[in-house]
Design a protein around this motif. Structure first.
Motif, mmCIF file in Angstrom:
data_model
loop_
_atom_site.group_PDB
_atom_site.id
_atom_site.type_symbol
_atom_site.label_atom_id
_atom_site.label_comp_id
_atom_site.label_asym_id
_atom_site.label_seq_id
_atom_site.Cartn_x
_atom_site.Cartn_y
_atom_site.Cartn_z
ATOM 1 N N TRP A 4 0.840 -1.380 -0.051
ATOM 2 C CA TRP A 4 -0.001 0.022 -0.008
ATOM 3 C C TRP A 4 0.875 1.164 -0.017
ATOM 4 O O TRP A 4 0.687 2.176 -0.808
ATOM 5 N N ILE A 5 1.771 1.349 0.862
ATOM 6 C CA ILE A 5 2.468 2.751 0.953
ATOM 7 C C ILE A 5 3.463 2.680 -0.050
ATOM 8 O O ILE A 5 3.760 3.896 -0.348
ATOM 9 N N ALA A 6 4.201 1.724 -0.483
ATOM 10 C CA ALA A 6 4.986 1.776 -1.523
ATOM 11 C C ALA A 6 4.330 2.556 -2.773
ATOM 12 O O ALA A 6 4.665 3.163 -3.689
ATOM 13 N N GLY A 7 3.208 1.776 -3.010
ATOM 14 C CA GLY A 7 2.290 2.188 -4.123
ATOM 15 C C GLY A 7 2.004 3.662 -3.982
ATOM 16 O O GLY A 7 2.043 4.577 -4.905
ATOM 17 N N ILE A 8 1.784 4.247 -3.004
ATOM 18 C CA ILE A 8 1.467 5.621 -2.715
ATOM 19 C C ILE A 8 2.511 6.697 -2.985
ATOM 20 O O ILE A 8 2.443 7.636 -3.476
ATOM 21 N N ALA A 9 3.738 6.024 -2.606
ATOM 22 C CA ALA A 9 5.006 6.846 -2.820
ATOM 23 C C ALA A 9 5.168 7.023 -4.225
ATOM 24 O O ALA A 9 5.507 8.106 -4.887
ATOM 25 N N GLY A 10 5.217 5.866 -4.938
ATOM 26 C CA GLY A 10 5.309 5.819 -6.399
ATOM 27 C C GLY A 10 4.482 6.745 -7.179
ATOM 28 O O GLY A 10 4.776 7.232 -8.296
ATOM 29 N N GLY A 11 3.158 6.418 -6.870
ATOM 30 C CA GLY A 11 1.989 7.178 -7.504
ATOM 31 C C GLY A 11 2.100 8.547 -7.159
ATOM 32 O O GLY A 11 1.672 9.285 -8.194
ATOM 33 N N ALA A 12 2.511 8.988 -6.058
ATOM 34 C CA ALA A 12 2.570 10.345 -5.848
ATOM 35 C C ALA A 12 3.622 11.189 -6.754
ATOM 36 O O ALA A 12 3.218 12.036 -7.190
ATOM 37 N N PHE A 13 5.026 10.537 -6.806
ATOM 38 C CA PHE A 13 5.811 11.131 -7.610
ATOM 39 C C PHE A 13 5.674 11.159 -9.278
ATOM 40 O O PHE A 13 5.949 12.024 -10.032
ATOM 41 N N PHE A 14 4.854 10.065 -9.556
ATOM 42 C CA PHE A 14 4.433 9.637 -11.036
ATOM 43 C C PHE A 14 3.468 10.808 -11.207
ATOM 44 O O PHE A 14 3.904 11.490 -12.399
ATOM 45 N N PHE B 210 9.378 14.310 -0.555
ATOM 46 C CA PHE B 210 9.620 14.434 0.726
ATOM 47 C C PHE B 210 8.660 13.468 1.642
ATOM 48 O O PHE B 210 9.286 13.206 2.563
ATOM 49 N N THR B 211 7.493 13.449 0.856
ATOM 50 C CA THR B 211 6.747 12.284 1.788
ATOM 51 C C THR B 211 6.938 10.750 1.302
ATOM 52 O O THR B 211 6.738 9.814 2.045
ATOM 53 N N GLY B 212 7.247 10.670 0.108
ATOM 54 C CA GLY B 212 7.417 9.296 -0.673
ATOM 55 C C GLY B 212 8.641 8.451 -0.005
ATOM 56 O O GLY B 212 8.696 7.448 0.094
ATOM 57 N N VAL B 213 9.752 9.464 0.163
ATOM 58 C CA VAL B 213 10.892 8.543 0.491
ATOM 59 C C VAL B 213 10.674 7.777 1.971
ATOM 60 O O VAL B 213 11.270 6.643 2.082
ATOM 61 N N PRO B 214 10.217 8.548 2.974
ATOM 62 C CA PRO B 214 9.969 7.975 4.187
ATOM 63 C C PRO B 214 8.985 6.729 4.299
ATOM 64 O O PRO B 214 9.033 5.679 4.725
ATOM 65 N N LEU B 215 8.040 6.935 3.314
ATOM 66 C CA LEU B 215 7.139 5.558 3.090
ATOM 67 C C LEU B 215 7.921 4.450 2.533
ATOM 68 O O LEU B 215 7.482 3.342 2.805
ATOM 69 N N VAL B 216 8.575 4.596 1.521
ATOM 70 C CA VAL B 216 9.573 3.804 1.086
ATOM 71 C C VAL B 216 10.481 3.077 1.649
ATOM 72 O O VAL B 216 10.613 1.764 2.085
ATOM 73 N N LEU B 217 10.978 3.857 2.670
ATOM 74 C CA LEU B 217 11.970 3.370 3.587
ATOM 75 C C LEU B 217 11.270 2.729 4.799
ATOM 76 O O LEU B 217 11.785 1.529 5.076
ATOM 77 N N LEU B 218 9.919 2.915 5.329
ATOM 78 C CA LEU B 218 9.169 2.352 6.099
ATOM 79 C C LEU B 218 8.689 0.893 5.500
ATOM 80 O O LEU B 218 8.915 -0.027 5.905
ATOM 81 N N GLY B 219 8.265 0.964 4.095
ATOM 82 C CA GLY B 219 8.002 -0.203 3.640
ATOM 83 C C GLY B 219 9.191 -1.431 3.370
ATOM 84 O O GLY B 219 9.174 -2.390 3.653
ATOM 85 N N SER B 220 10.433 -0.644 3.144
ATOM 86 C CA SER B 220 11.653 -1.713 3.014
ATOM 87 C C SER B 220 11.685 -2.251 4.610
ATOM 88 O O SER B 220 12.246 -3.353 4.543
ATOM 89 N N VAL C 203 7.645 4.674 -11.910
ATOM 90 C CA VAL C 203 6.780 4.088 -12.712
ATOM 91 C C VAL C 203 7.114 2.175 -12.614
ATOM 92 O O VAL C 203 6.260 1.555 -12.436
ATOM 93 N N LEU C 204 8.343 1.795 -12.450
ATOM 94 C CA LEU C 204 8.770 0.737 -11.874
ATOM 95 C C LEU C 204 8.120 0.157 -10.570
ATOM 96 O O LEU C 204 7.761 -1.014 -10.393
ATOM 97 N N LEU C 205 8.106 1.171 -9.850
ATOM 98 C CA LEU C 205 7.957 0.945 -8.295
ATOM 99 C C LEU C 205 6.232 0.508 -8.317
ATOM 100 O O LEU C 205 5.982 -0.692 -7.677
ATOM 101 N N ILE C 206 5.384 1.275 -9.060
ATOM 102 C CA ILE C 206 3.996 0.767 -9.084
ATOM 103 C C ILE C 206 3.653 -0.115 -10.049
ATOM 104 O O ILE C 206 2.393 -0.651 -9.869
#
Length: 213
Positions: free
Chosen positions: A11-21, A43-53, A141-144
């Motif tokens: 969910w959160i990785a999709g949000i991060a990628g979709g937001a920047f896309f 600024f909001t997507g990087v923390p989400l990706v780190l949390l997802g990782s 694009v690859l992330l989502i």
């Protein structure tokens, strides 16, 4: 068996990628009239990706072996691909944040503090932010999309071989990513991001919301 950690990660990785896309395309198609959007997205997507990782590592069960995922790159492995996409998306985003931040200091500022000194050192590299934005866009694009590929490659009857599954995840990521951008703009976090990157803390123009629509 995929547990709750994987569900939240997807969910959160999709949000991060979709937001920047979304933010990247809006800014580009409007002639760079909405440069604040990509900054908010990173600024909001990087923390989400780190949390997802972190959730992915926690789900592995053998946390101390997580680094093995980065000892080689396997193009045919969705797990290997996903790990590298997450890593590169986060690292590239951190560099972009640092370069944007360095521009918030006046060039003629004397190195009175450690922060201004660091900013003056990395500020010349800020010219490559445009290139890094395109790289982040490709990674977004690859992330989502890769999650849908990962699920369709499993042997579960519900997911296996469903060709439109990646498209479904892309659509979901874009809609939730746009929702994050709207939420940030409506709660005032957008002003904080603007201040961090050298702005006056002005709210995101209402025109931006119409453009997103």
């Amino acid at each position: 068996t995929w547990k709750w950690e994987l569900v939240i990660y997807l969910w959160i990785a999709g949000i991060a990628g979709g937001a920047f896309f979304t933010a990247f395309l809006i800014d580009r198609f409007t002639g760079r009239k909405h440069e604040q959007l990509p900054k908010i997205a990173v600024f909001t997507g990087v923390p989400l990706v780190l949390l997802g990782s972190l959730l992915l590592v926690f789900d592995l069960g053998e946390q101390l072996r997580a680094w093995h995922l980065f000892t080689r790159f396997r193009l045919g492995s969705p797990m290997s691909m996903g790990s590298w996409i997450l890593l590169l998306f986060a690292l590239n985003g951190v560099v972009m944040i640092a370069l944007w931040w360095s521009k918030s200091f006046e060039p003629e500022e004397v190195r009175l503090t450690v922060l201004s000194g660091v900013a003056s050192v990395i500020r010349p590299a800020a010219a490559v932010v445009g290139i890094l934005s395109w790289i982040e866009f490709v990674l977004a694009v690859l992330l989502i999309a890769y999650t849908g590929v990962l699920l369709s490659a499993t042997n579960q009857p519900m997911w296996s071989g469903v060709l439109l599954l990646p498209a479904l995840f892309v659509a979901s990521a874009i809609s939730t990513g746009m929702a994050l951008l709207v939420l940030v703009m409506r709660t005032g976090l957008g002003r904080l991001v603007d201040l961090l990157f050298g702005g006056k803390g002005e709210p995101v123009p209402s025109e931006t919301l119409h453009t997103m629509g």
